[in-house]
Design a protein around this motif. Structure first.
Motif, PDB file in Angstrom:
ATOM      1  N   THR A  99       0.847  -1.264   0.082  1.00 38.75           N
ATOM      2  CA  THR A  99       0.067   0.037  -0.018  1.00 38.75           C
ATOM      3  C   THR A  99       0.844   1.317   0.125  1.00 38.75           C
ATOM      4  O   THR A  99       0.681   2.206  -0.825  1.00 38.75           O
ATOM      5  CB  THR A  99      -0.910   0.234   1.286  1.00 38.75           C
ATOM      6  N   SER A 100       2.074   1.116   0.776  1.00 39.67           N
ATOM      7  CA  SER A 100       2.722   2.543   1.093  1.00 39.67           C
ATOM      8  C   SER A 100       3.406   2.915  -0.358  1.00 39.67           C
ATOM      9  O   SER A 100       3.097   3.851  -0.932  1.00 39.67           O
ATOM     10  CB  SER A 100       4.060   2.150   2.072  1.00 39.67           C
ATOM     11  N   PHE A 127      -3.681   7.348   8.575  1.00 37.53           N
ATOM     12  CA  PHE A 127      -2.767   6.437   8.741  1.00 37.53           C
ATOM     13  C   PHE A 127      -1.518   7.049   8.500  1.00 37.53           C
ATOM     14  O   PHE A 127      -1.407   7.422   7.452  1.00 37.53           O
ATOM     15  CB  PHE A 127      -3.045   5.187   8.295  1.00 37.53           C
ATOM     16  N   THR A 129       1.434   6.173   7.600  1.00 34.12           N
ATOM     17  CA  THR A 129       2.203   6.086   6.338  1.00 34.12           C
ATOM     18  C   THR A 129       1.517   6.659   5.007  1.00 34.12           C
ATOM     19  O   THR A 129       2.367   7.257   4.177  1.00 34.12           O
ATOM     20  CB  THR A 129       2.133   4.302   5.861  1.00 34.12           C
ATOM     21  N   SER A 170      -8.765   8.438   3.343  1.00 32.59           N
ATOM     22  CA  SER A 170      -9.145   7.092   3.656  1.00 32.59           C
ATOM     23  C   SER A 170     -10.837   6.883   3.614  1.00 32.59           C
ATOM     24  O   SER A 170     -11.390   7.865   4.222  1.00 32.59           O
ATOM     25  CB  SER A 170      -8.825   6.619   5.019  1.00 32.59           C
ATOM     26  N   CYS A 201      -8.010   0.870   2.585  1.00 34.80           N
ATOM     27  CA  CYS A 201      -7.420  -0.075   3.470  1.00 34.80           C
ATOM     28  C   CYS A 201      -8.366  -0.842   4.651  1.00 34.80           C
ATOM     29  O   CYS A 201      -8.557  -1.831   4.717  1.00 34.80           O
ATOM     30  CB  CYS A 201      -6.215   0.385   4.249  1.00 34.80           C
ATOM     31  N   HIS A 202      -9.409   0.402   4.995  1.00 40.19           N
ATOM     32  CA  HIS A 202     -10.355  -0.359   6.027  1.00 40.19           C
ATOM     33  C   HIS A 202     -11.509  -0.390   5.822  1.00 40.19           C
ATOM     34  O   HIS A 202     -12.686  -0.468   6.324  1.00 40.19           O
ATOM     35  CB  HIS A 202     -10.035   0.745   7.060  1.00 40.19           C
ATOM     36  N   CYS A 222      -5.153  -2.304   0.788  1.00 36.77           N
ATOM     37  CA  CYS A 222      -4.334  -3.493   1.289  1.00 36.77           C
ATOM     38  C   CYS A 222      -5.098  -4.861   1.264  1.00 36.77           C
ATOM     39  O   CYS A 222      -6.427  -4.732   1.378  1.00 36.77           O
ATOM     40  CB  CYS A 222      -3.390  -3.507   2.516  1.00 36.77           C
ATOM     41  N   LYS A 225      -6.102  -7.041   5.436  1.00 39.87           N
ATOM     42  CA  LYS A 225      -7.320  -6.814   6.533  1.00 39.87           C
ATOM     43  C   LYS A 225      -8.509  -7.636   6.304  1.00 39.87           C
ATOM     44  O   LYS A 225      -8.387  -8.789   6.673  1.00 39.87           O
ATOM     45  CB  LYS A 225      -7.334  -5.377   6.724  1.00 39.87           C
TER      46      LYS A 225
END
Ligand SMILES: *Cc1c(COP(=O)(O)O)cnc(C)c1O
Length: 413
Positions: A99-100, A127, A129, A170, A201-202, A222, A225
């Motif tokens: 992801t980064s 987050f 990063t 996000s 990601c979330h 990502c 998760k």
């Protein structure tokens, strides 16, 4: 209002259309796992897939597997399997890198698409990063970064300056669990002439997402998760089709080349989302991701969302007697698949989570004061929510968390 009982929860489980999926995961006895938003549980199909890749594809077929086992196209075949989960066309998603790294590519590609605008807007509470990568990218590009609280009026104010190239937010806040209005925010960002990058990601695997319909330009996310692909599993990039011929990312490696096997000296990016690839991918990890995505192919995300809302709602109600602060939005429409609570005593948060883990209820702690509980509808039961909430109320009420052994900080919180 009468409180829900454990028997009520058992009845909900018996009627739950997603209940059979629980049997497709490895879940240790005596554990209620509320950290699937950090590292998803192991799908039972994954070890066999990984073993097959190692023993047959690698061990027996050796280098032939680049063709015969589809290794070369794996970033695209996995991207196509992931695409329905984010509302994208199959050719708009590629799986690869982390992801980064993918954030770095997206931020720089967006800055290059808007050469007369030099500001990237990020969110204060994102987050780390995302913030660090943005810092690195703007420094390299001679641009600047501005941070706002996207849940208030600050975003509109920042956009009004007319110098914003891109906004990176996000979809679900990793700490508070706030769910953003992707369609509305993307429209506002576009109206100001800027591009929109979403970090999923979330939200991916937990919340229905419609990247194409909601107009996103780029997205990253990502897979370890809610997508349960395993520790350090590769991430993905979404590139809207309208940018396939023009978006230029900085890690211009051979896997993004139009004709990689010509082995020429000049970089000519391919006119697809594959131009966001760089080099060879971790195919062993890809095998675990594929097992998980094949499971998700049988999942109706609307049912996941319904159960997720019911579970977070139930957990909020049942933990109310603990007297903790609710960090997560109370309105289910504005909530992802987690509940974040804060203890009035800032020293109590971390040991409270440790005391719960000692009881087999695994959540996590996010500095400075957030107790975080993730809800994964594919492998959690309503009775688990009931038992976890009961344990939390007891740990807080009895002061069990004060035991000195719960205060010791581990390297990873
Ligand atoms: C989990 C998460 C990351 C993780 O980045 P990695 O490169 O995989 O370490 C990035 N951004 C957000 C918002 C996250 O929640």
């Amino acid at each position: 209002m009468t409180q829900i009982t454990r028997e009520d929860c058992a009845k909900l489980d018996a009627a739950d259309p997603l209940a059979p999926f629980r049997d497709e995961f490895v879940l240790p006895d005596g554990v209620i796992y509320l950290d699937g938003n950090s590292l998803g549980a192991l799908p039972k199909a994954a070890p066999g897939r990984v073993a097959d890749l190692i023993e047959r594809e690698w061990g027996r077929d050796l280098v032939k597997s680049w063709n015969t086992a589809g290794w070369w196209d794996k970033p695209r075949t996995l991207g196509a399997k992931l695409a329905p989960l984010v509302g994208a066309a199959p050719h708009e998603v590629v799986v690869g890198d982390g992801t980064s790294a993918n954030l770095f590519k997206a931020v720089i590609a967006a800055l290059r698409l808007a050469p007369d605008r030099r500001v990237v807007v990020g969110e204060t509470g994102n987050f780390p990063t995302d913030l660090y990568i943005t810092q690195g990218a703007v420094e390299l590009m001679g641009a600047t970064e501005r941070r706002v609280d996207p849940d208030g009026p600050e975003l509109a104010e920042a956009l009004a300056a007319g110098d914003v190239a891109a906004v990176l937010l996000s979809h679900v806040d990793y700490r508070t669990g706030a769910l953003r209005d992707m369609a509305g925010i993307t429209r506002m960002v576009h109206d100001s002439g800027a591009l929109m990058i979403w970090d999923l990601c979330h939200s991916v695997g937990a919340v229905p997402i419609e990247l194409s319909a909601w107009g996103a330009d780029f997205a990253v996310g990502c897979t370890y998760k809610y997508l349960n692909a395993g520790p350090g599993a590769p991430a993905f990039s979404y590139v809207a089709e309208r940018h396939h011929a023009t978006a230029r990312q900085p890690l211009s490696g051979w896997h993004g080349h139009a004709r990689p096997f010509d082995f020429t000296g000049d970089y000519v990016p391919v006119d697809t989302a594959s131009r966001f690839l760089s080099g060879s991918q971790p195919l062993v990890a890809d095998a675990a991701l594929e097992a998980s995505l094949d499971l998700f192919a049988r999942v109706d995300m609307r049912r996941v969302r319904e159960k997720s809302v019911a579970m977070t709602e139930m957990f909020i109600d049942l933990t109310a007697p603990a007297g903790l602060g609710l960090v997560t939005p109370r309105d289910a429409e504005r909530r992802g698949s987690q509940v974040a609570l804060s203890h009035p005593d800032p020293e109590a948060g971390y040991p409270t989570v440790q005391a719960l883990i000692a009881r087999g209820v695994i959540g996590d702690f996010r500095a400075p004061d957030v107790l975080r509980f993730g809800f994964t509808p594919l492998y959690l039961r309503y009775v688990d929510v009931f038992d976890a909430a009961t344990a939390l109320v007891e740990v807080v009420r009895t002061g069990e968390w004060r035991d000195p052994r719960f205060a010791e900080r581990a390297q990873v919180t």
